[in-house]
Design a protein around this motif. Structure first.
Motif, PDB file in Angstrom:
ATOM      1  N   ARG A  46      -7.394   7.978  -7.058  1.00 13.22           N
ATOM      2  CA  ARG A  46      -6.786   8.936  -6.127  1.00 13.22           C
ATOM      3  C   ARG A  46      -6.408   8.263  -4.821  1.00 13.22           C
ATOM      4  N   CYS A  47      -7.274   7.398  -4.312  1.00 14.06           N
ATOM      5  CA  CYS A  47      -7.000   6.702  -3.058  1.00 14.06           C
ATOM      6  C   CYS A  47      -5.789   5.781  -3.203  1.00 14.06           C
ATOM      7  N   ALA A  48      -5.798   4.948  -4.226  1.00  8.00           N
ATOM      8  CA  ALA A  48      -4.700   4.000  -4.427  1.00  8.00           C
ATOM      9  C   ALA A  48      -3.380   4.732  -4.644  1.00  8.00           C
ATOM     10  N   LEU A  49      -3.425   5.786  -5.428  1.00 10.16           N
ATOM     11  CA  LEU A  49      -2.204   6.531  -5.719  1.00 10.16           C
ATOM     12  C   LEU A  49      -1.687   7.250  -4.476  1.00 10.16           C
ATOM     13  N   ALA A  50      -2.551   7.937  -3.759  1.00  8.51           N
ATOM     14  CA  ALA A  50      -2.119   8.667  -2.567  1.00  8.51           C
ATOM     15  C   ALA A  50      -1.605   7.689  -1.502  1.00  8.51           C
ATOM     16  N   HIS A  51      -2.282   6.572  -1.331  1.00  6.00           N
ATOM     17  CA  HIS A  51      -1.873   5.551  -0.360  1.00  6.00           C
ATOM     18  C   HIS A  51      -0.474   5.033  -0.710  1.00  6.00           C
ATOM     19  N   SER A  52      -0.239   4.839  -1.991  1.00  2.00           N
ATOM     20  CA  SER A  52       1.057   4.341  -2.452  1.00  2.00           C
ATOM     21  C   SER A  52       2.126   5.422  -2.400  1.00  2.00           C
ATOM     22  N   MET A  53       1.764   6.650  -2.745  1.00  2.63           N
ATOM     23  CA  MET A  53       2.715   7.762  -2.695  1.00  2.63           C
ATOM     24  C   MET A  53       3.189   7.985  -1.267  1.00  2.63           C
ATOM     25  N   LEU A  71      -7.339   8.893   2.492  1.00  2.00           N
ATOM     26  CA  LEU A  71      -8.545   8.721   3.304  1.00  2.00           C
ATOM     27  C   LEU A  71      -9.699   9.556   2.753  1.00  2.00           C
ATOM     28  N   GLU A  72      -9.406  10.770   2.353  1.00  2.02           N
ATOM     29  CA  GLU A  72     -10.454  11.642   1.787  1.00  2.02           C
ATOM     30  C   GLU A  72     -11.056  11.010   0.531  1.00  2.02           C
ATOM     31  N   ALA A  73     -10.210  10.463  -0.328  1.00  2.00           N
ATOM     32  CA  ALA A  73     -10.709   9.825  -1.552  1.00  2.00           C
ATOM     33  C   ALA A  73     -11.484   8.549  -1.237  1.00  2.00           C
ATOM     34  N   ALA A  74     -11.036   7.795  -0.225  1.00  2.00           N
ATOM     35  CA  ALA A  74     -11.707   6.541   0.138  1.00  2.00           C
ATOM     36  C   ALA A  74     -13.161   6.779   0.515  1.00  2.00           C
ATOM     37  N   ASP A  75     -13.415   7.922   1.128  1.00  2.00           N
ATOM     38  CA  ASP A  75     -14.789   8.228   1.531  1.00  2.00           C
ATOM     39  C   ASP A  75     -15.734   8.371   0.344  1.00  2.00           C
ATOM     40  N   LEU A  76     -15.197   8.472  -0.862  1.00  2.00           N
ATOM     41  CA  LEU A  76     -16.012   8.653  -2.071  1.00  2.00           C
ATOM     42  C   LEU A  76     -16.125   7.383  -2.918  1.00  2.00           C
ATOM     43  N   ALA A  82     -14.987  -0.317  -5.832  1.00  2.00           N
ATOM     44  CA  ALA A  82     -13.938  -1.067  -5.145  1.00  2.00           C
ATOM     45  C   ALA A  82     -13.828  -2.479  -5.725  1.00  2.00           C
ATOM     46  N   ARG A  83     -14.967  -3.128  -5.962  1.00  5.92           N
ATOM     47  CA  ARG A  83     -14.953  -4.471  -6.555  1.00  5.92           C
ATOM     48  C   ARG A  83     -14.328  -4.445  -7.942  1.00  5.92           C
ATOM     49  N   GLN A  84     -14.659  -3.420  -8.736  1.00  3.86           N
ATOM     50  CA  GLN A  84     -14.074  -3.300 -10.071  1.00  3.86           C
ATOM     51  C   GLN A  84     -12.550  -3.195 -10.012  1.00  3.86           C
ATOM     52  N   ALA A  85     -12.048  -2.580  -8.941  1.00  6.04           N
ATOM     53  CA  ALA A  85     -10.605  -2.401  -8.786  1.00  6.04           C
ATOM     54  C   ALA A  85      -9.930  -3.609  -8.143  1.00  6.04           C
ATOM     55  N   GLY A  86     -10.724  -4.619  -7.765  1.00  7.55           N
ATOM     56  CA  GLY A  86     -10.155  -5.834  -7.216  1.00  7.55           C
ATOM     57  C   GLY A  86     -10.127  -5.908  -5.710  1.00  7.55           C
ATOM     58  N   TYR A  95     -10.301   0.828   4.747  1.00  9.54           N
ATOM     59  CA  TYR A  95     -10.078   1.664   5.928  1.00  9.54           C
ATOM     60  C   TYR A  95      -9.081   1.133   6.960  1.00  9.54           C
ATOM     61  N   PRO A  96      -9.019  -0.157   7.240  1.00  8.84           N
ATOM     62  CA  PRO A  96      -8.041  -0.580   8.251  1.00  8.84           C
ATOM     63  C   PRO A  96      -6.610  -0.174   7.899  1.00  8.84           C
TER      64      PRO A  96
END
Length: 160
Positions: A46-53, A71-76, A82-86, A95-96
């Motif tokens: 959700r985070c990666a997709l929303a950030h990209s969208m 940002l909401e998804a990142a909090d979860l 995160a490591r699994q996703a690279g 966050y930055p």
């Protein structure tokens, strides 16, 4: 990103469409993926997709909505996920960039208070980044936005 994460690979395809200037195609792909993931899906997806969208929106208000979803998804997201996703380092390394995008959107909307808040949060989070090209890009973006905000009138009312 791990080789077994097909959703991240599909998000990557949408990112490539956006980089090639095929913004509408990217939005269509991302919209379909968002429907697949669903509100309760993997926060990393959700985070990666929303950030990209957000990056392929033509309206800054839509961009802001997607950035807020990211940002909401990142909090979860856990550090392990995160490591699994690279993601290099920990989930806090997300966050930055998220705060930079939010600060920029708020700035373009004329909401300087929120822009400054997210800029400060982005600067506070840069310690989670490494010392590579990506981190230099994000740090440079934060610095450039800080300069633009410093040049903005402090009492400028938000644009509607």
């Amino acid at each position: 990103m791990t080789g077994s994460d097909a959703m991240m690979a599909r998000i990557g395809q949408g990112i490539e469409l956006g980089h090639r200037g095929e913004r509408e195609a990217a939005r269509l792909l991302f919209s379909g993926l968002w429907d697949e993931i669903g509100a309760g899906g993997d926060p990393m997806h959700r985070c990666a997709l929303a950030h990209s969208m957000a990056d392929v929106q033509d309206d800054v208000r839509e961009e802001l909505l997607w950035d807020l979803r990211a940002l909401e998804a990142a909090d979860l997201i856990t550090d392990e996920r995160a490591r699994q996703a690279g993601v290099i380092g920990s989930a806090s390394g997300l966050y930055p960039s998220l705060h930079l995008n939010l600060a920029d959107a708020y700035h373009r909307l004329g909401d300087l208070g929120r822009a400054r808040d997210h800029l400060a949060r982005g600067h506070a989070a840069v310690g989670a980044l490494g010392d590579d090209g990506y981190s230099q890009m994000i740090k440079g973006g934060l610095d450039r936005l800080a300069d633009r905000l410093a040049a903005s009138a402090p009492d400028e009312p938000p644009r509607r």
